[in-house]
Scaffold this motif. Structure first.
Motif, PDB file in Angstrom:
ATOM      1  N   LYS A  65      64.443  21.146  63.371  1.00  0.00           N
ATOM      2  CA  LYS A  65      65.326  20.095  63.861  1.00  0.00           C
ATOM      3  C   LYS A  65      65.116  18.781  63.118  1.00  0.00           C
ATOM      4  N   HIS A  66      66.206  18.091  62.893  1.00  0.00           N
ATOM      5  CA  HIS A  66      66.185  16.846  62.132  1.00  0.00           C
ATOM      6  C   HIS A  66      65.304  15.794  62.806  1.00  0.00           C
ATOM      7  N   SER A  67      65.235  15.823  64.128  1.00  0.00           N
ATOM      8  CA  SER A  67      64.471  14.809  64.854  1.00  0.00           C
ATOM      9  C   SER A  67      62.973  14.890  64.566  1.00  0.00           C
ATOM     10  N   LEU A  68      62.511  16.036  64.028  1.00  0.00           N
ATOM     11  CA  LEU A  68      61.086  16.194  63.742  1.00  0.00           C
ATOM     12  C   LEU A  68      60.722  15.820  62.305  1.00  0.00           C
ATOM     13  N   THR A  69      61.717  15.527  61.487  1.00  0.00           N
ATOM     14  CA  THR A  69      61.454  15.227  60.081  1.00  0.00           C
ATOM     15  C   THR A  69      60.476  14.067  59.921  1.00  0.00           C
ATOM     16  N   TYR A 316      65.260  32.749  55.911  1.00  0.00           N
ATOM     17  CA  TYR A 316      64.846  31.396  55.583  1.00  0.00           C
ATOM     18  C   TYR A 316      63.437  31.385  55.022  1.00  0.00           C
ATOM     19  N   PHE A 317      62.595  32.297  55.501  1.00  0.00           N
ATOM     20  CA  PHE A 317      61.195  32.290  55.071  1.00  0.00           C
ATOM     21  C   PHE A 317      60.967  33.019  53.760  1.00  0.00           C
ATOM     22  N   ILE A 378      57.872  23.069  53.889  1.00  0.00           N
ATOM     23  CA  ILE A 378      58.187  22.952  52.468  1.00  0.00           C
ATOM     24  C   ILE A 378      59.601  22.398  52.303  1.00  0.00           C
ATOM     25  N   SER A 379      59.898  21.923  51.103  1.00  0.00           N
ATOM     26  CA  SER A 379      61.200  21.328  50.814  1.00  0.00           C
ATOM     27  C   SER A 379      62.293  22.390  50.788  1.00  0.00           C
ATOM     28  N   GLN A 380      63.301  22.222  51.612  1.00  0.00           N
ATOM     29  CA  GLN A 380      64.411  23.165  51.626  1.00  0.00           C
ATOM     30  C   GLN A 380      65.314  22.987  50.406  1.00  0.00           C
ATOM     31  N   VAL A 381      65.267  21.827  49.805  1.00  0.00           N
ATOM     32  CA  VAL A 381      66.094  21.558  48.620  1.00  0.00           C
ATOM     33  C   VAL A 381      65.474  22.178  47.374  1.00  0.00           C
ATOM     34  N   LYS A 382      64.160  22.118  47.265  1.00  0.00           N
ATOM     35  CA  LYS A 382      63.482  22.564  46.049  1.00  0.00           C
ATOM     36  C   LYS A 382      63.178  24.055  46.034  1.00  0.00           C
ATOM     37  N   PHE A 389      67.668  25.810  54.527  1.00  0.00           N
ATOM     38  CA  PHE A 389      68.074  25.333  55.851  1.00  0.00           C
ATOM     39  C   PHE A 389      68.563  23.897  55.741  1.00  0.00           C
ATOM     40  N   SER A 390      69.656  23.610  56.439  1.00  0.00           N
ATOM     41  CA  SER A 390      70.151  22.245  56.538  1.00  0.00           C
ATOM     42  C   SER A 390      70.543  21.974  57.971  1.00  0.00           C
ATOM     43  N   VAL A 391      70.221  20.792  58.459  1.00  0.00           N
ATOM     44  CA  VAL A 391      70.603  20.427  59.818  1.00  0.00           C
ATOM     45  C   VAL A 391      72.088  20.140  59.910  1.00  0.00           C
ATOM     46  N   ASP A 392      72.726  19.999  58.772  1.00  0.00           N
ATOM     47  CA  ASP A 392      74.172  19.769  58.730  1.00  0.00           C
ATOM     48  C   ASP A 392      74.863  21.121  58.710  1.00  0.00           C
TER      49      ASP A 392
END
Length: 409
Positions: A65-69, A316-317, A378-382, A389-392
């Motif tokens: 969740k984005h709130s935990l970033t 995702y993993f 870990i970075s979802q982008v890299k 995973f994206s929260v969007d």
């Protein structure tokens, strides 16, 4: 971080997990439904462990969740959570038949009368295939049998595998019969055969062993022929975007004539062979092709693979690669978890809200439920292994908000 594991002793042939219930098909022709949350809660005595077990086995989505970033930027918090989750991973969890009975909600004959070849639970309905064809049955019922004992036969075709999309479609792999798709956008209205025939369409006549969804598109994998993508784009009607079939892309074109078994899911397509794994990023953006590339090679994972590859999929993993004598989980942190045992069946649940970190592996005498929890850190982008995973939701599923509102599953 090593995965956590629960071993459930028994002779099983298939498993599904859905909304707090574990569905287990047994070799003697029964379908048993268990209270999964109670099984997990039985594994610890100290309430200080509850949070770690919840994140590990009951709510794998929460830590994305984005709130935990911002909280994860606090190294003290990260280290505390990692210690608690590593403590769960370090323990041996074995559920024996006498213990498992305590959590039984219902035992019933296998719907359809035969052990299924493949199953999917989608929108509180069980879809399954056996030698007699494709069936649909109401699932997750609150009273009586959790799964209706009177399934509705959708199709006579003998299929090899089925795979549901986040959107209301199910890909149907028919081997030499080709690739088909079932529209389940309003499956409650399916009551008569003529209604079903209008919902099943042939996508390709080319051989399909198994398939998965890259957003709107379908990637069909074949163990005997060339794998390919059935590409769907966006058709504009006013302010709305509609899914529309456009063309096929073959493995040779996507991977520049490299040999091996390929599969796709979400934002990536993978090809595995003796030299390792090639990774291609896939874009299903609704913008004009001039603004993006559909396929972009992004990495090659160098790892000698000296076994025949007979299956693959992506969570995702990380990536799961199947061999005759076991599995490799090539994780999103680029480490490998090896399961060196003959496998009866394995399942992942990337469409799930709560169990997307789980891998279910059925062996001869037990079900092993693995929980992989490294991906939160870990970075979802890299990362190149595993779905990003994206929260969007627009970015995660390659859709517009209006499309998600139209099909809120």
């Amino acid at each position: 971080m090593q995965p956590a594991k629960i071993s459930i002793i028994g002779d099983f042939i298939d498993s599904q997990i859905y909304r707090g219930r574990l569905y287990l098909w047994t070799l003697d022709g029964t379908l048993c439904t268990y209270n999964w949350n109670d099984i997990v809660d039985s594994l610890y005595d100290d309430d200080k462990e509850k949070l770690a077990y919840t994140f590990t086995f009951k709510d794998g989505h929460y830590l994305y969740k984005h709130s935990l970033t911002e909280i994860f930027k606090d190294t003290d918090f990260r280290e505390l959570l990692l210690r608690k989750m590593n403590a769960v991973s370090s323990k041996t969890h074995i559920i024996r038949p006498s213990q498992l009975k305590k959590f039984l909600l219902q035992e019933q004959d296998v719907p359809g009368g035969e052990i299924p070849t493949d199953t999917e639970i989608y929108n509180s309905k069980l879809y399954f295939i056996n030698d007699n064809g494709l069936f649909q049955s109401t699932a997750h019922r609150k009273t009586g049998n959790p799964v209706s004992s009177k399934p509705f036969k959708l199709w006579d075709c003998k299929l090899l595998s089925i795979k549901a999309n986040r959107f209301p479609q199910i890909a149907l792999s028919g081997g030499d019969e080709g690739l088909y798709e079932l529209d389940v956008s309003d499956s409650d209205t399916i009551r008569f055969k003529h209604q079903v025939e209008n919902r099943i369409g042939q996508i390709s006549k080319k051989h399909s062993s198994f398939a998965n969804y890259n957003f709107l598109s379908i990637y069909s994998s074949s163990l005997v022929d060339s794998s390919f993508m059935a590409y769907y784009g966006w058709k504009t009607e006013g302010n709305k975007y509609q899914r529309e079939y456009q063309t096929e892309y073959f493995q040779d074109a996507i991977f520049e004539h490299k040999q091996g078994l390929s599969w796709g899911a979400g934002d990536k397509i993978y090809l595995a062979n003796k030299s390792g794994i090639d990774i291609v990023r896939f874009s299903n953006d609704k913008k004009s092709k001039a603004e993006h590339k559909t396929f972009s090679p992004i990495d090659h994972y160098k790892k000698q693979i000296n076994k025949e590859i007979i299956g693959g999929s992506t969570a995702y993993f990380g990536n799961i690669i199947e061999f005759i004598d076991g599995l490799w989980v090539v994780r999103s942190d680029n480490e490998i978890t090896r399961i060196n045992k003959p496998i009866t069946r394995w399942r992942i649940y990337p469409r799930s809200i709560n169990y997307e970190n789980q891998l279910h592996v059925i062996l001869d005498d037990q079900l092993d439920v693995y929980s992989f929890n490294h991906d939160y850190f870990i970075s979802q982008v890299k990362k190149t292994m595993g779905l990003a995973f994206s929260v969007d939701d627009k970015q995660r599923w390659g859709s517009t908000v209006s499309y998600m509102e139209e099909y809120p599953f």
